[in-house]
Design a protein around this motif. Sequence first.
Motif, PDB file in Angstrom:
ATOM      1  N   GLY A 105     -39.044  54.349  78.831  1.00 18.82           N
ATOM      2  CA  GLY A 105     -38.197  55.491  79.138  1.00 18.82           C
ATOM      3  C   GLY A 105     -37.015  55.110  80.003  1.00 18.82           C
ATOM      4  O   GLY A 105     -36.670  53.939  80.167  1.00 18.82           O
ATOM      5  N   PHE A 106     -36.408  56.125  80.585  1.00 19.64           N
ATOM      6  CA  PHE A 106     -35.222  55.938  81.422  1.00 19.64           C
ATOM      7  C   PHE A 106     -35.257  56.957  82.551  1.00 19.64           C
ATOM      8  O   PHE A 106     -36.092  57.876  82.560  1.00 19.64           O
ATOM      9  N   GLY A 107     -34.334  56.828  83.491  1.00 20.93           N
ATOM     10  CA  GLY A 107     -34.315  57.755  84.609  1.00 20.93           C
ATOM     11  C   GLY A 107     -33.024  57.720  85.384  1.00 20.93           C
ATOM     12  O   GLY A 107     -32.115  56.937  85.103  1.00 20.93           O
ATOM     13  N   ASN A 154     -28.803  54.327  87.316  1.00 23.11           N
ATOM     14  CA  ASN A 154     -29.588  54.508  86.094  1.00 23.11           C
ATOM     15  C   ASN A 154     -30.731  53.499  86.077  1.00 23.11           C
ATOM     16  O   ASN A 154     -30.579  52.373  86.562  1.00 23.11           O
ATOM     17  N   ALA A 155     -31.847  53.896  85.500  1.00 27.81           N
ATOM     18  CA  ALA A 155     -33.010  53.008  85.413  1.00 27.81           C
ATOM     19  C   ALA A 155     -33.595  53.070  84.005  1.00 27.81           C
ATOM     20  O   ALA A 155     -33.628  54.138  83.380  1.00 27.81           O
ATOM     21  N   PHE A 156     -34.072  51.922  83.514  1.00 35.39           N
ATOM     22  CA  PHE A 156     -34.714  51.812  82.204  1.00 35.39           C
ATOM     23  C   PHE A 156     -35.978  50.970  82.381  1.00 35.39           C
ATOM     24  O   PHE A 156     -35.978  50.010  83.155  1.00 35.39           O
ATOM     25  N   TYR A 187     -38.405  46.374  84.225  1.00 32.77           N
ATOM     26  CA  TYR A 187     -37.407  47.415  84.472  1.00 32.77           C
ATOM     27  C   TYR A 187     -36.016  46.805  84.657  1.00 32.77           C
ATOM     28  O   TYR A 187     -35.859  45.644  85.040  1.00 32.77           O
ATOM     29  N   GLU A 234     -32.260  48.236  86.396  1.00 35.49           N
ATOM     30  CA  GLU A 234     -31.636  49.316  87.145  1.00 35.49           C
ATOM     31  C   GLU A 234     -30.189  48.958  87.455  1.00 35.49           C
ATOM     32  O   GLU A 234     -29.880  47.822  87.797  1.00 35.49           O
ATOM     33  N   ASN A 254     -26.539  45.391  89.506  1.00 37.00           N
ATOM     34  CA  ASN A 254     -27.720  45.411  88.648  1.00 37.00           C
ATOM     35  C   ASN A 254     -28.953  44.823  89.319  1.00 37.00           C
ATOM     36  O   ASN A 254     -28.853  43.885  90.113  1.00 37.00           O
ATOM     37  N   CYS A 262     -36.304  58.164  92.237  1.00 43.66           N
ATOM     38  CA  CYS A 262     -36.029  58.000  90.816  1.00 43.66           C
ATOM     39  C   CYS A 262     -36.852  58.998  90.000  1.00 43.66           C
ATOM     40  O   CYS A 262     -38.071  59.074  90.158  1.00 43.66           O
ATOM     41  N   THR A 276     -37.898  59.942  86.156  1.00 49.98           N
ATOM     42  CA  THR A 276     -37.964  59.246  84.877  1.00 49.98           C
ATOM     43  C   THR A 276     -38.509  60.156  83.783  1.00 49.98           C
ATOM     44  O   THR A 276     -39.268  61.093  84.044  1.00 49.98           O
ATOM     45  N   GLY A 304     -39.942  59.624  79.584  1.00 45.20           N
ATOM     46  CA  GLY A 304     -40.228  58.619  78.571  1.00 45.20           C
ATOM     47  C   GLY A 304     -41.303  59.080  77.612  1.00 45.20           C
ATOM     48  O   GLY A 304     -41.717  60.250  77.607  1.00 45.20           O
TER      49      GLY A 304
END
Length: 262
Positions: free
Chosen positions: A37-39, A61-63, A82, A84, A102, A225, A227, A229
Motif C-alpha cells: 500500500g501507500f500512505g 509520501n510512503a510506499f 518501504y 518514503e 528519500n 503516517c 496508510t 493498502g
Amino acid sequence: MINRLYLNLFLAAVTLSAPAAALAQNDEPQRWSLRAGFGGVTMNDDSPDGQPFYTGDDEGNAFFAGGEYYLSKRLALTGALYFEQDGLVTNYANGIGLKKVNRLGVQAGAAYYFFPRKWIVQPHVGASLQTNFLNLGRMQGSGTYKAGQGYPGNALQLDWDVRLPALAVSPEIGVDIRILSSLSLSLGWNMRFGLWGHNRSDIRFIDGPLMGRSTTHVNDNFSKCFTIGLKIDFPTRDVSARSWNNLLNILHSIIASKKGVY
C-alpha cells in the motif's frame, strides 16, 4: 485528500461487506499474508518560538510491501520493505515540499489481532523497528525556488541541513476489512520515533511582500503516517458471486464520491 479517501473506503467496506460475514467462517488456519500500500506522512514541526512567519508541519509520501507470518490465531510476525519521500517546506510548495529527501529500508515487528477470524472487521495493534539505508550522512545544500502556495510565485532561498535517522521505533494501530474471502482493505496509523538525525531549513524570501525576511524551520524526529493498502491471506479461499458484487459496489461508491455524487 487522503483523509477523504480513507473515509469513503471505510464506510463503503463496512456497509457492503457485512452481508458476506459467513464467507469468513473457515476452520483452516491462516498461515501467512501479503500486504502492500501507500500512505501520507506528517513530520512534526519543532521550530524555535518567535519566528517571523509560519512554516508548519512538513509532509511526505510512503510506499510499502511486506507480509505477516502467524504464530497463532491472534499473533503475527510482520515485515516489509518501504520507501518514503519527505518534503521540506511543504506549506510553500505544490506537492510535499520544495526539496525532497528519500528513505529506503526494512521494518520488522509483530502485530496482535483482537477478534476471531470469522469477523469481517479485524482491528489490531503492533510495533516494529524501522531501518533506513539512504541519506545517512549529513546533507547540506542551498537552492532558489518559487513558492507554489502561501505566497505563490515569490522567490525564496532554501538552505537545508538534514541527516536522516538510521533507526526508528514505530507503534501502530490498524484495521483490516474483508472485501473478498481472502482479500482485505487495510488501514493503518503509525508513529515513528527516529533515533538520532536532524532536519533543519533556513528560508529567506528574495522578492515579494516578505522580501529580506528569513526564518528557521526545524522538524523533530517524530512523524505520523496514515496508510491504505490491500492484504491477501494464505491459504486463499474460494470467492463467491456475492463477494465480487461487494467489491464492485465498493469501487462504484469510491468513483461516485469523487464525482461529487455524495
